[in-house]
Motif scaffolding. Structure first.
Motif, PDB file in Angstrom:
ATOM      1  N   ASP A   3       0.522  -1.548   0.023  1.00 30.42           N
ATOM      2  CA  ASP A   3       0.190  -0.133   0.662  1.00 30.42           C
ATOM      3  C   ASP A   3       1.007   1.286   0.022  1.00 30.42           C
ATOM      4  O   ASP A   3       1.747   1.316   1.108  1.00 30.42           O
ATOM      5  CB  ASP A   3      -0.975   0.065   1.281  1.00 30.42           C
ATOM      6  CG  ASP A   3      -2.218  -0.893   1.171  1.00 30.42           C
ATOM      7  OD1 ASP A   3      -2.223  -1.199  -0.090  1.00 30.42           O
ATOM      8  OD2 ASP A   3      -2.364  -1.563   2.227  1.00 30.42           O
ATOM      9  N   HIS A   4       0.473   2.349  -1.175  1.00 30.89           N
ATOM     10  CA  HIS A   4       1.319   3.289  -1.157  1.00 30.89           C
ATOM     11  C   HIS A   4       0.672   4.340  -0.226  1.00 30.89           C
ATOM     12  O   HIS A   4      -1.044   4.290  -0.370  1.00 30.89           O
ATOM     13  CB  HIS A   4       1.685   3.940  -2.675  1.00 30.89           C
ATOM     14  CG  HIS A   4       2.637   2.796  -2.918  1.00 30.89           C
ATOM     15  ND1 HIS A   4       3.774   2.658  -2.520  1.00 30.89           N
ATOM     16  CD2 HIS A   4       2.029   1.622  -3.919  1.00 30.89           C
ATOM     17  CE1 HIS A   4       4.443   1.756  -2.933  1.00 30.89           C
ATOM     18  NE2 HIS A   4       3.932   0.603  -3.618  1.00 30.89           N
ATOM     19  N   CYS A   5       0.975   5.593  -0.272  1.00 28.42           N
ATOM     20  CA  CYS A   5       0.344   6.781   0.930  1.00 28.42           C
ATOM     21  C   CYS A   5      -0.960   7.036  -0.315  1.00 28.42           C
ATOM     22  O   CYS A   5      -2.235   7.994   0.013  1.00 28.42           O
ATOM     23  CB  CYS A   5       1.533   7.919   0.736  1.00 28.42           C
ATOM     24  SG  CYS A   5       1.470   8.889  -1.186  1.00 28.42           S
ATOM     25  N   CYS A   6      -1.078   6.988  -1.799  1.00 28.78           N
ATOM     26  CA  CYS A   6      -2.488   7.745  -2.547  1.00 28.78           C
ATOM     27  C   CYS A   6      -2.091   6.253  -3.731  1.00 28.78           C
ATOM     28  O   CYS A   6      -1.146   6.094  -4.214  1.00 28.78           O
ATOM     29  CB  CYS A   6      -2.071   9.313  -2.421  1.00 28.78           C
ATOM     30  SG  CYS A   6      -0.218   9.326  -3.729  1.00 28.78           S
ATOM     31  N   ALA A   7      -3.209   6.815  -4.462  1.00 27.42           N
ATOM     32  CA  ALA A   7      -3.960   6.444  -6.103  1.00 27.42           C
ATOM     33  C   ALA A   7      -2.556   6.917  -7.262  1.00 27.42           C
ATOM     34  O   ALA A   7      -1.667   6.148  -7.786  1.00 27.42           O
ATOM     35  CB  ALA A   7      -4.824   6.778  -6.618  1.00 27.42           C
ATOM     36  N   VAL A   8      -1.863   8.181  -6.720  1.00 33.34           N
ATOM     37  CA  VAL A   8      -0.987   8.657  -7.177  1.00 33.34           C
ATOM     38  C   VAL A   8       0.218   8.040  -7.806  1.00 33.34           C
ATOM     39  O   VAL A   8       0.831   7.484  -7.757  1.00 33.34           O
ATOM     40  CB  VAL A   8      -0.883   9.870  -7.547  1.00 33.34           C
ATOM     41  CG1 VAL A   8       0.499  10.923  -8.287  1.00 33.34           C
ATOM     42  CG2 VAL A   8      -2.131  10.706  -7.928  1.00 33.34           C
ATOM     43  N   MET A   9       0.549   7.934  -6.270  1.00 33.37           N
ATOM     44  CA  MET A   9       2.025   7.147  -6.116  1.00 33.37           C
ATOM     45  C   MET A   9       2.290   5.473  -6.281  1.00 33.37           C
ATOM     46  O   MET A   9       3.153   4.983  -6.802  1.00 33.37           O
ATOM     47  CB  MET A   9       2.393   7.049  -3.600  1.00 33.37           C
ATOM     48  CG  MET A   9       3.370   6.861  -4.079  1.00 33.37           C
ATOM     49  SD  MET A   9       5.394   7.550  -4.561  1.00 33.37           S
ATOM     50  CE  MET A   9       4.642   8.768  -3.215  1.00 33.37           C
ATOM     51  N   THR A  10       0.467   4.970  -6.358  1.00 36.82           N
ATOM     52  CA  THR A  10       0.666   3.280  -6.521  1.00 36.82           C
ATOM     53  C   THR A  10       0.957   2.983  -8.011  1.00 36.82           C
ATOM     54  O   THR A  10       1.477   2.443  -8.765  1.00 36.82           O
ATOM     55  CB  THR A  10      -1.046   3.115  -6.426  1.00 36.82           C
ATOM     56  OG1 THR A  10      -0.650   2.898  -5.096  1.00 36.82           O
ATOM     57  CG2 THR A  10      -1.085   1.566  -6.453  1.00 36.82           C
ATOM     58  N   THR A  11       0.013   4.382  -9.402  1.00 42.53           N
ATOM     59  CA  THR A  11       0.060   4.855 -10.396  1.00 42.53           C
ATOM     60  C   THR A  11       1.562   4.890 -10.424  1.00 42.53           C
ATOM     61  O   THR A  11       2.018   3.867 -11.725  1.00 42.53           O
ATOM     62  CB  THR A  11      -0.397   5.320 -11.317  1.00 42.53           C
ATOM     63  OG1 THR A  11      -2.026   5.398 -10.661  1.00 42.53           O
ATOM     64  CG2 THR A  11      -0.616   5.517 -12.318  1.00 42.53           C
ATOM     65  N   GLN A  12       2.194   5.881  -9.952  1.00 39.43           N
ATOM     66  CA  GLN A  12       3.346   5.585 -10.704  1.00 39.43           C
ATOM     67  C   GLN A  12       4.277   4.844 -10.273  1.00 39.43           C
ATOM     68  O   GLN A  12       5.761   4.730 -11.081  1.00 39.43           O
ATOM     69  CB  GLN A  12       3.976   7.192  -9.990  1.00 39.43           C
ATOM     70  CG  GLN A  12       3.728   8.466  -9.956  1.00 39.43           C
ATOM     71  CD  GLN A  12       4.510   9.194 -11.982  1.00 39.43           C
ATOM     72  OE1 GLN A  12       5.727   8.402 -12.483  1.00 39.43           O
ATOM     73  NE2 GLN A  12       3.845   9.668 -12.568  1.00 39.43           N
ATOM     74  N   VAL A  13       4.800   4.275  -8.996  1.00 38.80           N
ATOM     75  CA  VAL A  13       5.749   3.318  -8.748  1.00 38.80           C
ATOM     76  C   VAL A  13       5.235   2.270  -9.988  1.00 38.80           C
ATOM     77  O   VAL A  13       6.443   1.400 -10.390  1.00 38.80           O
ATOM     78  CB  VAL A  13       5.288   2.715  -6.947  1.00 38.80           C
ATOM     79  CG1 VAL A  13       5.539   1.365  -6.955  1.00 38.80           C
ATOM     80  CG2 VAL A  13       5.739   3.700  -6.321  1.00 38.80           C
ATOM     81  N   ASN A  14       3.924   1.949  -9.857  1.00 42.08           N
ATOM     82  CA  ASN A  14       3.684   0.614 -11.046  1.00 42.08           C
ATOM     83  C   ASN A  14       3.432   0.465 -12.432  1.00 42.08           C
ATOM     84  O   ASN A  14       3.141  -0.068 -13.039  1.00 42.08           O
ATOM     85  CB  ASN A  14       2.161   0.180 -10.640  1.00 42.08           C
ATOM     86  CG  ASN A  14       2.273  -0.279  -9.367  1.00 42.08           C
ATOM     87  OD1 ASN A  14       3.592  -1.350  -8.931  1.00 42.08           O
ATOM     88  ND2 ASN A  14       0.904  -0.177  -8.028  1.00 42.08           N
ATOM     89  N   TRP A  15       4.730   2.311 -12.753  1.00 32.96           N
ATOM     90  CA  TRP A  15       4.492   2.791 -14.210  1.00 32.96           C
ATOM     91  C   TRP A  15       5.198   1.762 -15.392  1.00 32.96           C
ATOM     92  O   TRP A  15       6.186   0.868 -14.733  1.00 32.96           O
ATOM     93  CB  TRP A  15       4.876   3.916 -14.509  1.00 32.96           C
ATOM     94  CG  TRP A  15       5.633   4.393 -16.016  1.00 32.96           C
ATOM     95  CD1 TRP A  15       6.934   4.579 -16.254  1.00 32.96           C
ATOM     96  CD2 TRP A  15       4.258   5.856 -16.677  1.00 32.96           C
ATOM     97  NE1 TRP A  15       6.601   4.934 -17.627  1.00 32.96           N
ATOM     98  CE2 TRP A  15       5.643   5.485 -17.270  1.00 32.96           C
ATOM     99  CE3 TRP A  15       3.496   5.971 -15.768  1.00 32.96           C
ATOM    100  CZ2 TRP A  15       4.047   6.510 -18.704  1.00 32.96           C
ATOM    101  CZ3 TRP A  15       3.417   6.879 -16.999  1.00 32.96           C
ATOM    102  CH2 TRP A  15       3.379   6.741 -17.952  1.00 32.96           C
ATOM    103  N   HIS A  16       4.711   1.382 -16.361  1.00 34.16           N
ATOM    104  CA  HIS A  16       5.249   0.712 -17.375  1.00 34.16           C
ATOM    105  C   HIS A  16       5.073   1.369 -18.815  1.00 34.16           C
ATOM    106  O   HIS A  16       3.957   1.958 -18.987  1.00 34.16           O
ATOM    107  CB  HIS A  16       4.031  -1.148 -17.050  1.00 34.16           C
ATOM    108  CG  HIS A  16       4.615  -1.419 -15.914  1.00 34.16           C
ATOM    109  ND1 HIS A  16       5.542  -2.211 -15.442  1.00 34.16           N
ATOM    110  CD2 HIS A  16       3.271  -1.611 -15.136  1.00 34.16           C
ATOM    111  CE1 HIS A  16       5.271  -3.235 -15.349  1.00 34.16           C
ATOM    112  NE2 HIS A  16       4.209  -2.802 -14.518  1.00 34.16           N
TER     113      HIS A  16
END
Length: 53
Positions: A3-16
């Motif tokens: 779990d990351h701090c927010c949806a934007v962080m999750t999107t960036q971390v999972n960037w492909h």
């Protein structure tokens, strides 16, 4: 799954990227996640050769 701090962080971390093999070679990848340290960090932009823009 982490779990990351927010949806934007999750999107960036999972960037492909379809154009680059690794996040470190993609100028659009801004954040990386270290599973070992459970921490996010900024990715440095890919280095450009002289005369390349």
């Amino acid at each position: 799954m982490t779990d990351h701090c927010c949806a934007v962080m999750t999107t960036q971390v999972n960037w492909h990227c379809d154009q680059h093999d690794t996040p470190s070679t993609c100028p659009d990848a801004l954040i990386r996640f270290s599973a070992r340290f459970q921490d996010e960090g900024w990715l440095a932009p890919p280095r450009q050769e002289r005369g390349e823009r």
